[in-house]
Design an enzyme around this catalytic site. Sequence first.
Site, mmCIF file in Angstrom:
data_model
loop_
_atom_site.group_PDB
_atom_site.id
_atom_site.type_symbol
_atom_site.label_atom_id
_atom_site.label_comp_id
_atom_site.label_asym_id
_atom_site.label_seq_id
_atom_site.Cartn_x
_atom_site.Cartn_y
_atom_site.Cartn_z
ATOM 1 N N SER A 11 0.841 -1.193 0.000
ATOM 2 C CA SER A 11 0.000 0.000 0.000
ATOM 3 C C SER A 11 0.884 1.253 0.000
ATOM 4 O O SER A 11 1.533 1.578 0.992
ATOM 5 C CB SER A 11 -0.913 0.012 1.227
ATOM 6 O OG SER A 11 -1.508 1.293 1.324
ATOM 7 N N HIS A 36 -0.482 -1.331 -4.339
ATOM 8 C CA HIS A 36 -1.866 -1.026 -3.964
ATOM 9 C C HIS A 36 -1.994 0.496 -3.847
ATOM 10 O O HIS A 36 -1.246 1.135 -3.112
ATOM 11 C CB HIS A 36 -2.142 -1.703 -2.620
ATOM 12 C CG HIS A 36 -3.535 -1.579 -2.095
ATOM 13 N ND1 HIS A 36 -4.567 -2.417 -2.469
ATOM 14 C CD2 HIS A 36 -4.059 -0.736 -1.171
ATOM 15 C CE1 HIS A 36 -5.665 -2.093 -1.807
ATOM 16 N NE2 HIS A 36 -5.399 -1.068 -1.016
ATOM 17 N N ASP A 38 -4.342 3.428 -2.757
ATOM 18 C CA ASP A 38 -5.530 3.772 -1.966
ATOM 19 C C ASP A 38 -6.016 5.163 -2.350
ATOM 20 O O ASP A 38 -5.344 6.160 -2.083
ATOM 21 C CB ASP A 38 -5.173 3.759 -0.473
ATOM 22 C CG ASP A 38 -5.081 2.350 0.078
ATOM 23 O OD1 ASP A 38 -6.047 1.580 -0.096
ATOM 24 O OD2 ASP A 38 -4.047 2.014 0.679
ATOM 25 N N MET A 40 -8.589 8.059 -1.783
ATOM 26 C CA MET A 40 -9.505 8.559 -0.741
ATOM 27 C C MET A 40 -9.951 9.971 -1.085
ATOM 28 O O MET A 40 -9.130 10.783 -1.515
ATOM 29 C CB MET A 40 -8.779 8.564 0.606
ATOM 30 C CG MET A 40 -8.260 7.194 0.986
ATOM 31 S SD MET A 40 -7.325 7.261 2.508
ATOM 32 C CE MET A 40 -7.031 5.520 2.796
ATOM 33 N N HIS A 70 -7.589 0.772 -5.204
ATOM 34 C CA HIS A 70 -8.676 0.630 -4.230
ATOM 35 C C HIS A 70 -9.383 1.979 -4.129
ATOM 36 O O HIS A 70 -8.854 2.914 -3.522
ATOM 37 C CB HIS A 70 -8.050 0.202 -2.885
ATOM 38 C CG HIS A 70 -9.024 0.043 -1.777
ATOM 39 N ND1 HIS A 70 -8.630 -0.140 -0.471
ATOM 40 C CD2 HIS A 70 -10.388 0.038 -1.761
ATOM 41 C CE1 HIS A 70 -9.692 -0.251 0.296
ATOM 42 N NE2 HIS A 70 -10.766 -0.135 -0.458
ATOM 43 N N MET A 72 -11.823 4.427 -2.734
ATOM 44 C CA MET A 72 -12.675 4.771 -1.591
ATOM 45 C C MET A 72 -13.204 6.173 -1.867
ATOM 46 O O MET A 72 -12.727 7.174 -1.302
ATOM 47 C CB MET A 72 -11.848 4.714 -0.291
ATOM 48 C CG MET A 72 -11.464 3.303 0.112
ATOM 49 S SD MET A 72 -10.102 3.247 1.294
ATOM 50 C CE MET A 72 -8.710 3.337 0.176
ATOM 51 N N MET A 141 -12.080 -5.913 4.172
ATOM 52 C CA MET A 141 -11.389 -4.879 4.956
ATOM 53 C C MET A 141 -11.360 -5.316 6.424
ATOM 54 O O MET A 141 -12.403 -5.615 7.004
ATOM 55 C CB MET A 141 -12.136 -3.541 4.867
ATOM 56 C CG MET A 141 -12.194 -2.871 3.505
ATOM 57 S SD MET A 141 -10.609 -2.282 2.903
ATOM 58 C CE MET A 141 -10.078 -1.177 4.214
ATOM 59 N N ASP A 179 -7.123 -6.429 3.679
ATOM 60 C CA ASP A 179 -6.483 -5.113 3.753
ATOM 61 C C ASP A 179 -6.795 -4.480 5.102
ATOM 62 O O ASP A 179 -7.969 -4.324 5.464
ATOM 63 C CB ASP A 179 -7.061 -4.247 2.615
ATOM 64 C CG ASP A 179 -6.439 -2.861 2.505
ATOM 65 O OD1 ASP A 179 -5.457 -2.584 3.205
ATOM 66 O OD2 ASP A 179 -6.967 -2.066 1.691
HETATM 67 C C1 DX5 Z 1 -7.190 1.708 4.514
HETATM 68 C C2 DX5 Z 1 -6.457 1.305 3.265
HETATM 69 C C3 DX5 Z 1 -5.345 0.313 3.494
HETATM 70 C C4 DX5 Z 1 -4.254 0.813 4.394
HETATM 71 C C5 DX5 Z 1 -3.281 -0.289 4.689
HETATM 72 O O1 DX5 Z 1 -8.271 2.492 4.159
HETATM 73 O O2 DX5 Z 1 -7.363 0.723 2.362
HETATM 74 O O3 DX5 Z 1 -4.846 -0.127 2.252
HETATM 75 O O4 DX5 Z 1 -3.573 1.892 3.860
HETATM 76 O O5 DX5 Z 1 -2.353 0.164 5.613
HETATM 77 P P1 DX5 Z 1 -1.946 -0.699 6.889
HETATM 78 O O6 DX5 Z 1 -1.349 -1.984 6.369
HETATM 79 O O7 DX5 Z 1 -0.964 0.175 7.594
HETATM 80 O O8 DX5 Z 1 -3.196 -0.953 7.680
HETATM 81 ZN ZN ZN Z 2 -6.580 -0.287 0.539
#
Ligand code: DX5
Ligand code: ZN
Length: 222
Positions: A11, A36, A38, A40, A70, A72, A141, A179
């Site tokens: 990630s 990965h 993320d 947001m 991913h 979100m 998740m 995740d």
């Molecule tokens: C949370 C993300 C994860 C997160 C993982 O919303 O989707 O991918 O960044 O980070 P760790 O492994 O530190 O929980």
């Molecule tokens: Zn993620």
Amino acid sequence: MQQTSSIFSASMLSANWTRFGEEAHAMLAAGVDWLHIDVMDNHYVPNLSFGAALCQALRKEGIKVPLDVHLMANPVDRLIFDFAKAGASLITVHPEACLHVHRTMTQIKELGCQVGIALNPGTPIDCLDHLMEMVDLILVMTVNPGFSGQQFISSLLPKIESVRQRIIASKRDIYLQVDGGLDLNNIKRVQTAGANTFVMGSTLFKSPDYAKMVAMLRTVVG
Ligand code: DX5
Ligand code: ZN
């Protein structure tokens, strides 16, 4: 993308953002399989991160491995076009953020990407009904989405088992990704519950020696 026994997806949210390309190359040299990304939006989740331009920049930087995006974000639909164009390999969406999840998933496939569906801790697995024929990856998740470095929620292990049962019943080759809060202490339990694709942020990037950490994780999951 071919399925191997255990896939590690780093990630990039936890990378040092001042040295992003370097961090991506270092993590790949250390032995992770996917990156990965993320995404947001400060609306679906209370945090703001990357846009599609990041995927494009990673591709320009010569990154060839699968980019596991991913999303979100809500609304999510328009973004999938941008990410597919920017070089995403796999796009995962949250059903709560799609007005018509089947349509969104169909569009992702039509854009030439693999499609994933993400289940928040409070999302029932029934939302997989009618989607098993098209989904390539199911993401369970184990934290609430929005931040890296959160505590793994171990009461979700039975949910991972239930999703594995669904995958077996479907007779399809579907990745089961987990995740959130994964580390050396819980990854074996997560694998035993049925996961084969592991997203890891802080455990990897906080490690002083990425290659050593990836090697240790691979030893644990076998
Ligand atoms: C949370 C993300 C994860 C997160 C993982 O919303 O989707 O991918 O960044 O980070 P760790 O492994 O530190 O929980
Ligand atoms: Zn993620």
